[in-house]
Design a protein around this motif. Structure first.
Motif, short mmCIF file in Angstrom:
data_model
loop_
_atom_site.label_atom_id
_atom_site.label_comp_id
_atom_site.label_asym_id
_atom_site.label_seq_id
_atom_site.Cartn_x
_atom_site.Cartn_y
_atom_site.Cartn_z
N PRO A 10 0.80 -1.23 0.00
CA PRO A 10 0.00 0.00 0.00
C PRO A 10 0.84 1.28 0.00
CG PRO A 10 -0.05 -1.04 2.18
CD PRO A 10 0.66 -1.99 1.26
N GLU A 11 2.15 1.16 0.24
CA GLU A 11 2.98 2.36 0.36
C GLU A 11 4.10 2.34 -0.70
OE1 GLU A 11 3.08 5.35 2.14
OE2 GLU A 11 4.69 5.53 0.67
N ARG A 13 6.59 4.15 -1.09
CA ARG A 13 7.94 4.41 -0.55
C ARG A 13 8.40 3.33 0.43
NH1 ARG A 13 6.86 10.58 0.82
NH2 ARG A 13 4.78 9.68 0.85
N TYR A 40 -2.17 -2.45 -5.77
CA TYR A 40 -2.79 -1.35 -5.00
C TYR A 40 -3.07 -0.15 -5.90
CZ TYR A 40 -2.97 -2.90 -0.11
OH TYR A 40 -3.32 -3.53 1.07
N ALA A 46 -10.14 -7.63 -5.28
CA ALA A 46 -9.65 -8.86 -4.65
C ALA A 46 -10.74 -9.90 -4.41
CB ALA A 46 -8.98 -8.52 -3.31
N TRP A 101 2.73 -10.90 5.24
CA TRP A 101 1.75 -10.50 6.25
C TRP A 101 1.11 -11.77 6.77
CZ3 TRP A 101 -1.41 -5.92 3.64
CH2 TRP A 101 -0.62 -4.77 3.63
N TRP A 102 1.25 -12.02 8.04
CA TRP A 102 0.69 -13.23 8.63
C TRP A 102 1.20 -14.47 7.92
CZ3 TRP A 102 -0.89 -12.85 13.32
CH2 TRP A 102 -1.38 -11.62 13.77
N SER A 104 2.04 -15.07 5.05
CA SER A 104 1.43 -15.35 3.75
C SER A 104 1.40 -14.06 2.94
CB SER A 104 0.01 -15.90 3.97
OG SER A 104 -0.57 -16.26 2.74
N MET A 105 0.66 -14.05 1.86
CA MET A 105 0.59 -12.87 1.01
C MET A 105 -0.52 -11.93 1.49
SD MET A 105 -1.06 -14.75 -2.39
CE MET A 105 0.41 -15.68 -2.80
N PRO A 106 -0.39 -10.62 1.19
CA PRO A 106 -1.50 -9.71 1.51
C PRO A 106 -2.78 -10.17 0.79
CG PRO A 106 0.47 -8.47 0.89
CD PRO A 106 0.75 -9.91 0.58
N ALA A 107 -3.93 -9.84 1.39
CA ALA A 107 -5.22 -10.27 0.83
C ALA A 107 -5.36 -9.88 -0.64
CB ALA A 107 -6.36 -9.64 1.63
N LEU A 108 -4.84 -8.73 -1.00
CA LEU A 108 -5.00 -8.26 -2.38
C LEU A 108 -4.33 -9.21 -3.37
CD1 LEU A 108 -5.92 -6.23 -4.46
CD2 LEU A 108 -4.05 -4.71 -3.78
N LYS A 110 -3.74 -12.42 -2.73
CA LYS A 110 -4.52 -13.66 -2.69
C LYS A 110 -5.76 -13.53 -3.59
CE LYS A 110 -5.34 -17.89 -1.47
NZ LYS A 110 -6.74 -18.12 -1.56
N GLY A 111 -6.37 -12.36 -3.59
CA GLY A 111 -7.53 -12.14 -4.44
C GLY A 111 -7.17 -12.19 -5.92
N ILE A 191 12.16 -4.06 9.39
CA ILE A 191 11.40 -2.95 9.99
C ILE A 191 12.31 -2.01 10.77
CG2 ILE A 191 9.61 -2.32 11.68
CD1 ILE A 191 8.03 -4.74 10.78
#
Lengths: 259, 259
Positions: A10-11, A13, A40, A46, A101-102, A104-108, A110-111, A191
């Motif tokens: 989502p970012e 940068r 994004y 998704a 994320w968790w 696994s892949m971000p929901a987007l 996966k969708g 991070i």
């Protein structure tokens, strides 16, 4: 080579954005052709629903996979799905750039998989599964980031072996549709450690420069399984090779003898 | 008990819909309190973005987890996230009802996890991770469906061991936030076999009736790991118990002696 980068963060940068830009630049400099789907930025949908099909085989009850198979025969996918399928068809290598994320892949993303990896197009129908899948001959690379240290993902680490974490994606999605899965690029501890981020960019550049020469992870071909889809005992030895190709410690002669 | 069912399927007349209805009916008949989140019907937003926060700590660059932590301190989550967090807080047991799509959860449920399982609320911040997570004391159950036969998910099966497939969800998501994970209910071969669907409903009813008495899967507590987050060798034995609790063949005395 024709390289398709599926990028999800989502970012812009973010480190993921920087890794995506690095891949674009590095591979273009080497003369490769690149297409990018920035999910994004595209506001990619998704959600798998009946609206994914211009015409339904069964209006009454939605059987999503059956509708995919039908849509593959009648070219009834919506435009957004068709465009992604066209990029997949074009590509020789697909790079997936995303944060873990968790585990696994971000929901987007996966969708995107749920909707674009359609039965009848990338597996099933006139194709099979695994090494008979519709995307056979193409290569796939996961390039992922994690906020925690690499040791957390060792076989005895708290999070579990990274190979175990990525197995449902690498074996269950990418190899399932026939792709040759290259060892993943994982940037750890990104991070709180700016140095780790810098190092990740340098390491990833080296991986990209070696892309064409990189050996895929060994997964058993269908021919190693019997009629009940169980691994034939004579091929059980090959399980070990997974770890060799995945860049872990290679076997030594003594271990070989034990197996 | 207070049971929260998170249900995800685009077709209400699916087997997943029937399993959700069965759980609702069976558990209510036993005097339990139930809440259901039907994510497709709710049109739940699956996409983690900066719009998830009523106020941002950093307007410039989105650090999603840092914003979650900030929102946890300032109660700045959007209403849809707060409602789901409230249901989680209320629940003693959380049942996740979904079809295995690509050896994982549908994107919509992943989006629910990405957005609702917020740092500072269900882990991190004043909580820790794993058995120190924010949802410790609660139980979780995956109730999933698969179109393929159970043998495909055996340790030697083509798809890989179901325990391996579900590990990133059961260990990486549910146990990570402190939940006790009950052995999953998996309905296999449900696409082409009507008898398998009927049997699945009967089997699931029995699982639901035994819910309170069901032992969770054994996962190592943090205290079994050393300061580098590596499993201490003296606890490596317990790995084996995972398989006992997961309903697989229990050890016999001879195997025990070898370990």
């Amino acid at each position: 080579m024709k390289v398709f980068i599926v990028y999800v963060h989502p970012e812009p940068r973010s480190l993921n954005g920087a890794l995506k830009d690095l891949a674009l630049r590095t591979l273009q400099n080497q003369g490769h052709q690149i297409q990018v789907s920035d999910l994004y930025a595209m506001q990619f949908n998704a959600l798998a629903t009946r609206a994914d099909f211009l015409a339904l085989q069964c209006e009454d009850v939605l059987h999503y996979m059956a509708e995919q198979l039908h849509a593959a025969e009648t070219l009834a996918f919506t435009q957004d799905i068709r465009e992604e399928l066209e990029k997949l068809r074009w590509a020789e290598v697909v790079i997936f750039q995303f944060p873990l994320w968790w585990f696994s892949m971000p929901a987007l993303l996966k969708g995107w998989i749920d909707r674009v990896f359609a039965m009848g197009v990338v597996y099933g129908g006139k194709f099979g599964i695994y090494d008979q899948g519709g995307l056979r001959g193409k290569k796939a690379l996961l390039s992922v980031t994690s906020g925690t240290r690499a040791t957390m993902y060792s076989p005895t680490g708290l999070n579990g072996d990274i190979e175990r974490i990525l197995y449902p994606i690498q074996h269950g999605i990418l190899y399932f549709v026939g792709m040759q899965v290259l060892p993943p690029f994982v940037a750890y501890n990104v991070i709180h450690d700016a140095q780790a981020r810098e190092q990740a960019l340098r390491d990833y550049e080296q991986r990209l420069l070696a892309l064409e020469a990189t050996e895929p992870i060994f997964y058993h071909p269908l021919s190693h399984y019997d009629e009940h889809r169980q691994l034939r005992p004579e091929f059980a030895r090959a399980e070990y090779e997974l770890h060799v190709f995945a860049g872990k410690e290679a076997s030594n002669d003594e271990t070989d003898k034990e197996i």
